[in-house]
Design a protein around this motif. Structure first.
Motif, PDB file in Angstrom:
ATOM      1  N   PRO A 278      18.953  11.154 -15.497  1.00  0.00           N
ATOM      2  CA  PRO A 278      20.308  10.688 -15.182  1.00  0.00           C
ATOM      3  C   PRO A 278      21.296  10.901 -16.321  1.00  0.00           C
ATOM      4  O   PRO A 278      22.432  11.327 -16.095  1.00  0.00           O
ATOM      5  CB  PRO A 278      20.101   9.194 -14.882  1.00  0.00           C
ATOM      6  CG  PRO A 278      18.671   9.081 -14.477  1.00  0.00           C
ATOM      7  CD  PRO A 278      17.951  10.094 -15.295  1.00  0.00           C
ATOM      8  N   TRP A 279      20.868  10.599 -17.549  1.00  0.00           N
ATOM      9  CA  TRP A 279      21.737  10.813 -18.705  1.00  0.00           C
ATOM     10  C   TRP A 279      22.149  12.269 -18.806  1.00  0.00           C
ATOM     11  O   TRP A 279      23.320  12.596 -18.996  1.00  0.00           O
ATOM     12  CB  TRP A 279      20.989  10.417 -19.977  1.00  0.00           C
ATOM     13  CG  TRP A 279      20.758   8.975 -20.186  1.00  0.00           C
ATOM     14  CD1 TRP A 279      20.240   8.071 -19.315  1.00  0.00           C
ATOM     15  CD2 TRP A 279      21.035   8.253 -21.382  1.00  0.00           C
ATOM     16  NE1 TRP A 279      20.165   6.836 -19.887  1.00  0.00           N
ATOM     17  CE2 TRP A 279      20.644   6.915 -21.161  1.00  0.00           C
ATOM     18  CE3 TRP A 279      21.562   8.599 -22.610  1.00  0.00           C
ATOM     19  CZ2 TRP A 279      20.763   5.927 -22.122  1.00  0.00           C
ATOM     20  CZ3 TRP A 279      21.678   7.625 -23.591  1.00  0.00           C
ATOM     21  CH2 TRP A 279      21.286   6.304 -23.341  1.00  0.00           C
ATOM     22  N   VAL A 280      21.153  13.139 -18.717  1.00  0.00           N
ATOM     23  CA  VAL A 280      21.391  14.567 -18.933  1.00  0.00           C
ATOM     24  C   VAL A 280      22.336  15.125 -17.879  1.00  0.00           C
ATOM     25  O   VAL A 280      23.260  15.889 -18.188  1.00  0.00           O
ATOM     26  CB  VAL A 280      20.051  15.331 -18.933  1.00  0.00           C
ATOM     27  CG1 VAL A 280      20.293  16.833 -18.969  1.00  0.00           C
ATOM     28  CG2 VAL A 280      19.200  14.895 -20.114  1.00  0.00           C
ATOM     29  N   VAL A 281      22.139  14.746 -16.624  1.00  0.00           N
ATOM     30  CA  VAL A 281      23.004  15.235 -15.556  1.00  0.00           C
ATOM     31  C   VAL A 281      24.445  14.814 -15.800  1.00  0.00           C
ATOM     32  O   VAL A 281      25.380  15.615 -15.662  1.00  0.00           O
ATOM     33  CB  VAL A 281      22.513  14.722 -14.184  1.00  0.00           C
ATOM     34  CG1 VAL A 281      23.550  15.008 -13.108  1.00  0.00           C
ATOM     35  CG2 VAL A 281      21.189  15.386 -13.818  1.00  0.00           C
ATOM     36  N   VAL A 282      24.662  13.566 -16.196  1.00  0.00           N
ATOM     37  CA  VAL A 282      26.016  13.066 -16.425  1.00  0.00           C
ATOM     38  C   VAL A 282      26.686  13.817 -17.579  1.00  0.00           C
ATOM     39  O   VAL A 282      27.845  14.244 -17.478  1.00  0.00           O
ATOM     40  CB  VAL A 282      25.994  11.554 -16.703  1.00  0.00           C
ATOM     41  CG1 VAL A 282      27.346  11.079 -17.234  1.00  0.00           C
ATOM     42  CG2 VAL A 282      25.638  10.790 -15.438  1.00  0.00           C
ATOM     43  N   PHE A 283      25.984  14.009 -18.686  1.00  0.00           N
ATOM     44  CA  PHE A 283      26.569  14.701 -19.831  1.00  0.00           C
ATOM     45  C   PHE A 283      26.849  16.170 -19.514  1.00  0.00           C
ATOM     46  O   PHE A 283      27.938  16.684 -19.816  1.00  0.00           O
ATOM     47  CB  PHE A 283      25.646  14.593 -21.043  1.00  0.00           C
ATOM     48  CG  PHE A 283      25.862  13.373 -21.874  1.00  0.00           C
ATOM     49  CD1 PHE A 283      26.808  13.358 -22.883  1.00  0.00           C
ATOM     50  CD2 PHE A 283      25.126  12.223 -21.651  1.00  0.00           C
ATOM     51  CE1 PHE A 283      27.013  12.235 -23.660  1.00  0.00           C
ATOM     52  CE2 PHE A 283      25.317  11.089 -22.423  1.00  0.00           C
ATOM     53  CZ  PHE A 283      26.267  11.091 -23.422  1.00  0.00           C
TER      54      PHE A 283
ATOM     55  N   MET B  14      27.136  17.719 -16.521  1.00  0.00           N
ATOM     56  CA  MET B  14      28.160  17.866 -15.496  1.00  0.00           C
ATOM     57  C   MET B  14      29.543  17.516 -16.038  1.00  0.00           C
ATOM     58  O   MET B  14      30.532  18.194 -15.752  1.00  0.00           O
ATOM     59  CB  MET B  14      27.826  16.968 -14.300  1.00  0.00           C
ATOM     60  CG  MET B  14      26.561  17.363 -13.561  1.00  0.00           C
ATOM     61  SD  MET B  14      26.737  18.898 -12.657  1.00  0.00           S
ATOM     62  CE  MET B  14      27.761  18.346 -11.296  1.00  0.00           C
ATOM     63  N   GLY B  15      29.614  16.455 -16.849  1.00  0.00           N
ATOM     64  CA  GLY B  15      30.895  16.076 -17.419  1.00  0.00           C
ATOM     65  C   GLY B  15      31.442  17.115 -18.375  1.00  0.00           C
ATOM     66  O   GLY B  15      32.653  17.330 -18.464  1.00  0.00           O
ATOM     67  N   LEU B  16      30.556  17.792 -19.079  1.00  0.00           N
ATOM     68  CA  LEU B  16      30.979  18.784 -20.058  1.00  0.00           C
ATOM     69  C   LEU B  16      31.345  20.118 -19.420  1.00  0.00           C
ATOM     70  O   LEU B  16      32.279  20.792 -19.858  1.00  0.00           O
ATOM     71  CB  LEU B  16      29.858  18.968 -21.089  1.00  0.00           C
ATOM     72  CG  LEU B  16      30.154  19.814 -22.320  1.00  0.00           C
ATOM     73  CD1 LEU B  16      29.519  19.203 -23.553  1.00  0.00           C
ATOM     74  CD2 LEU B  16      29.605  21.229 -22.132  1.00  0.00           C
TER      75      LEU B  16
END
Length: 646
Positions: free
Chosen positions: A442-447, A449-451
């Motif tokens: 979950p952390w990795v997807v958010v970072f 995708m946000g980037l």
């Protein structure tokens, strides 16, 4: 139990004295009386200490105990965790860091706030990150250090851990990140030198690398039965990295794809690691630091994994034991004794003096991890959580709170020791990577995708995190509720626990979180382009972000008027305030959270020029080409090694 020789004691005392001197020297050398100086070392570090600190922080005591134990139990496969990191480090230096610096964030949750707005993402990730740092990094490191000290020297484990923790906290509290990075550099030298000596000595004893691989496959204990089960034989694929996707303990599909989100979390979004890169003085030094760390990441194969396999060859009955009673008698752990292979090598192979050096090496690894956790946890608590409730907190207040929180972490660490003593060491290490697999995606997807995707919204990020927490947390709780059966006990766990490898589960979880993030983002309104300035890869070089009311006070700057005749060099060469502060006054200032110098006046143009210099906009072409070549070289060499042992 081995008695300490006077030479061992002398080496240990000299190590602690040198470590304290380096930490205190760096705290007096750098400006630790400001938030930027304390938490980011003033962004004045060159590539060597940056790379050494990255390596030392990751190369903790759990490597000498846990990774060496895994190598003793199952062979070369565990090296994929190390060699995959080489490629992720390049992604950190070339893709993630420019965006982090452009955004002006001090912490990873702080970046998410700038990228998505709102407060719930930042608060949630700060609380969860601090919890995981305490439970995972502190617990595993302290347990591994305790195993080493207890097995090799017979010291009282509780007293040893308390002493190391307190000494570590002293120079972390006083010196901030500057002290941590410089002491990490010293500890990296000690760890590499000490472990290299042991690796060479043990390799000579076993007859070289070819002889080791041949003897390892024959390293079988005298007792190979446990109830009606025959065990204790090395795996048929022990000498290969890529293993069967169904029967392998590290399936090749999981090694290639399941490890990816775990590696990105560990290297590109973990506050502990990113904070070291952000402390570099320029983007060139940041990239040089990650390249240096990448070369160092190749060495654990020779320094830890090979000695772990040698230990099984030299001591097959103890290290390879399968009968619970035999294991209990040898290492006080009925689940197995592979974790004690490295301490066993130290005790049996090294002479007096060098045994003390290896103890100092082990303490270095433990202290490197603890200092990093203390400083990074303090950064997140102070800058992400405390400012949530104290929006007008002064810089002095933030400095005091950061130091007090480290003291609180020390207390929690000491109280955690009895819990570690009551748990089986095998579970702590075995579940360490599984916990990452359940919590990292979950952390990795958010970072990511946000980037990379401007359309990602705060709602998409938040609900994908919640979905990941629900799915991954359920699997984690099931793992803890249904532990792996001991030798000779029939399998009774739910099928998902033993038929779906945790690395394969990480792939599934990543896909679920990605789908939720995309769907929710498409159904909600994205942020305006103005608010996305300098917080994504595409907008990293856009116009500066405008400060808003939701910015933290410490992130805002008081600028002087721009003056065409005022250059950065002139201000840096002529700081305001006295240059001849007495040593006693400087020590008092550091301990009492005062800065020895008045902050340098800055203009917006000066701030912008400094940011551009760090982002590499003024980087000389030959330096950029040299760094790019070295990045390609270390990745090519890693590909060769993986292919050779595949």
């Amino acid at each position: 139990m081995t008695e300490l020789h006077w030479a061992d004691l002398l080496v240990i005392i000299a190590y602690f004295a040198l470590c304290m001197l380096v930490g205190l020297w760096s705290s007096c050398r750098e400006n630790t009386g400001s938030v930027k100086g304390y938490f980011l070392a003033g962004r004045n570090m060159i590539w060597i200490p940056v790379g050494a600190s990255i390596f030392a922080t990751n190369f903790g005591s759990h490597f000498f105990v846990g990774m060496a134990g895994s190598a003793a139990a199952s062979g070369l496969g565990v090296v994929i965790y190390e060699w995959q990191a080489v490629f992720i480090l390049m992604i950190l230096g070339w893709i993630f860091v420019p965006v982090y610096v452009s955004s002006g964030a001090y912490t990873m949750p702080g970046y998410l706030k700038k990228r998505f707005g709102g407060k719930r993402l930042r608060t949630y990730l700060s609380v969860l990150a601090i919890f995981l740092l305490i439970v995972q990094k502190i617990s595993v490191s302290m347990y591994a250090g305790a195993i080493f000290i207890q097995q090799s020297l017979g010291w009282d484990m509780y007293l040893s851990i308390v002493s190391v923790t307190l000494i570590t906290a002293v120079y972390t509290i006083i010196g901030g990140l500057s002290a941590v990075i410089w002491t990490d550099t010293l500890q990296t030298v000690i760890m590499i030198f000490g472990s290299s000596y042991l690796a060479i000595a043990s390799s000579i004893k076993v007859g070289g690398l070819e002889a080791l691989f041949e003897k390892y496959m024959q390293a079988v204990p005298n007792i190979t039965t446990c109830g009606n089960t025959t065990m204790g034989y090395p795996r048929d694929d022990s000498l290969h990295i890529f293993r069967d996707p169904e029967t392998g303990d590290i399936p090749w599909t999981g090694a290639l794809f399941g490890l990816l989100p775990m590696a990105i979390l560990a290297w590109c979004t973990d506050q502990v690691m990113v904070q070291r890169v952000l402390a570099a003085k320029t983007h060139s030094h940041a990239k040089g630091g990650v390249i240096f760390a990448a070369w160092l990441k190749i060495t654990p194969f020779f320094l830890v994994i090979i000695p772990g396999m040698i230990g099984r060859v030299l001591f097959p009955d103890e290290i390879g034991c399968v009968d619970p009673d035999v294991c209990k008698a040898f290492c006080d752990d009925p689940s197995g004794c592979s974790n004690v292979v490295y301490p066993k090598l130290v005790v049996e192979i090294l002479p007096a003096g060098f045994r003390g050096l290896m103890l100092a090496c082990m303490l270095s690894a433990l202290m490197s991890t603890l200092t990093s956790v203390f400083n990074s946890s303090s950064s997140m608590f102070t800058l992400d959580l405390w400012t949530r409730f104290r929006t007008k907190a002064s810089e002095r207040e933030l400095m005091i709170v950061g130091r007090v929180f480290i003291v609180l972490l020390v207390v929690i660490s000491i109280l955690w020791v009895p819990i570690l003593q009551a748990n089986q060491g095998g579970q702590l290490w075995n579940y360490l990577q599984a916990m990452q697999a359940y919590l990292a995606p979950p952390w990795v997807v958010v970072f990511v995708m946000g980037l990379l995707w401007k359309r990602t919204t705060e709602q998409g990020a938040f609900w994908s995190l919640m979905a990941g927490l629900l799915v991954g947390g359920t699997r984690l709780i099931m793992d803890l509720a249904y532990p792996k059966p001991s030798c000779g006990v029939a399998e009774s766990r739910p099928e998902i626990l033993y038929k779906v490898h945790f690395l394969h589960f990480a792939i599934i979880l990543t896909f679920i979180v990605f789908v939720v993030c995309v769907i929710v983002s498409l159904l909600t309104t994205p942020r305006s382009d103005v608010k996305l300035r300098r917080v994504t890869w595409k907008t990293r070089n856009s116009e500066p972000r405008e400060e808003s009311d939701d910015e933290d006070e410490f992130e805002k700057q008081d600028y002087i008027e721009d003056s065409p005749g005022l250059a950065i060099e002139e201000v840096e060469d002529n700081p305001t305030g006295p240059d001849d502060v007495a040593f006693k006054q400087r020590v008092y200032n550091i301990l009492c959270c005062y800065s020895s110098f008045v902050p340098k006046p800055r203009s917006r143009a000066m701030e912008e020029e400094e940011a551009n210099r760090y982002k590499g906009l003024g980087e000389k072409p030959w330096i950029r080409r040299f760094l790019d070549f070295n990045a390609l070289l270390v990745m090519a060499w890693t590909v060769f090694l993986i292919a050779f042992f595949a």
